[in-house]
Write a protein that holds these residues in place. Sequence first.
Motif, PDB file in Angstrom:
ATOM      1  N   ILE A 145       0.831  -1.211   0.000  1.00 54.86           N
ATOM      2  CA  ILE A 145       0.000   0.000   0.000  1.00 54.86           C
ATOM      3  C   ILE A 145       0.862   1.257   0.000  1.00 54.86           C
ATOM      4  O   ILE A 145       1.820   1.366   0.766  1.00 54.86           O
ATOM      5  CB  ILE A 145      -0.943   0.008   1.208  1.00 54.86           C
ATOM      6  CG1 ILE A 145      -1.933  -1.159   1.114  1.00 54.86           C
ATOM      7  CG2 ILE A 145      -1.709   1.331   1.280  1.00 54.86           C
ATOM      8  CD1 ILE A 145      -2.799  -1.307   2.342  1.00 54.86           C
ATOM      9  N   ASN A 146       0.511   2.203  -0.863  1.00 53.43           N
ATOM     10  CA  ASN A 146       1.190   3.491  -0.916  1.00 53.43           C
ATOM     11  C   ASN A 146       0.334   4.616  -0.333  1.00 53.43           C
ATOM     12  O   ASN A 146       0.853   5.560   0.264  1.00 53.43           O
ATOM     13  CB  ASN A 146       1.528   3.864  -2.358  1.00 53.43           C
ATOM     14  CG  ASN A 146       2.472   2.886  -2.986  1.00 53.43           C
ATOM     15  OD1 ASN A 146       3.452   2.475  -2.369  1.00 53.43           O
ATOM     16  ND2 ASN A 146       2.187   2.484  -4.208  1.00 53.43           N
ATOM     17  N   VAL A 147      -0.968   4.508  -0.557  1.00 51.06           N
ATOM     18  CA  VAL A 147      -1.892   5.557  -0.123  1.00 51.06           C
ATOM     19  C   VAL A 147      -3.173   4.889   0.380  1.00 51.06           C
ATOM     20  O   VAL A 147      -3.626   3.896  -0.185  1.00 51.06           O
ATOM     21  CB  VAL A 147      -2.262   6.510  -1.283  1.00 51.06           C
ATOM     22  CG1 VAL A 147      -3.248   7.580  -0.820  1.00 51.06           C
ATOM     23  CG2 VAL A 147      -1.017   7.150  -1.876  1.00 51.06           C
ATOM     24  N   MET A 148      -3.737   5.459   1.422  1.00 52.66           N
ATOM     25  CA  MET A 148      -5.075   5.052   1.855  1.00 52.66           C
ATOM     26  C   MET A 148      -5.928   6.292   2.009  1.00 52.66           C
ATOM     27  O   MET A 148      -5.408   7.400   2.257  1.00 52.66           O
ATOM     28  CB  MET A 148      -5.039   4.254   3.158  1.00 52.66           C
ATOM     29  CG  MET A 148      -4.479   2.851   2.978  1.00 52.66           C
ATOM     30  SD  MET A 148      -4.695   1.802   4.416  1.00 52.66           S
ATOM     31  CE  MET A 148      -6.470   1.501   4.383  1.00 52.66           C
ATOM     32  N   GLY A 149      -7.214   6.101   1.837  1.00 55.13           N
ATOM     33  CA  GLY A 149      -8.084   7.264   1.917  1.00 55.13           C
ATOM     34  C   GLY A 149      -9.522   6.914   2.189  1.00 55.13           C
ATOM     35  O   GLY A 149      -9.886   5.734   2.271  1.00 55.13           O
TER      36      GLY A 149
END
Length: 114
Positions: free
Chosen positions: A30-34
């Motif tokens: 994972i690089n980004v979560m939102g």
Amino acid sequence: VQLQASGGGLVQPGGSLRLSCAASGSIFNINVMGWHRQAPGKQRELVAIITSGGTTNYDDSVKGRFTISRDNAWNTVWLQMNSLKPEDTAVYYCAAVSAVSIYWGQGTLVTVSS
């Protein structure tokens, strides 16, 4: 990656809620979560994101009221929502982005009403 969102509910205007998104599986990618949300009759919109480096970004409509945070291992991402307004009513979805895919959790309903 599997995502499990929780924490939605009914709250009065001006109140607070804290949403949680538990991640499992290949979370090391994972690089980004939102968080996104979709109100009745409207398109899904981005609410807030947090990167692997801790950088955050918010939609203008929630700046100063919502705070996104995560633990260092990407196990959990939270969305603290304060000063809630009726227009915040929506199904909230968490999402995770890796180099090859986007993953979505099931939604959690937030209703802001007196």
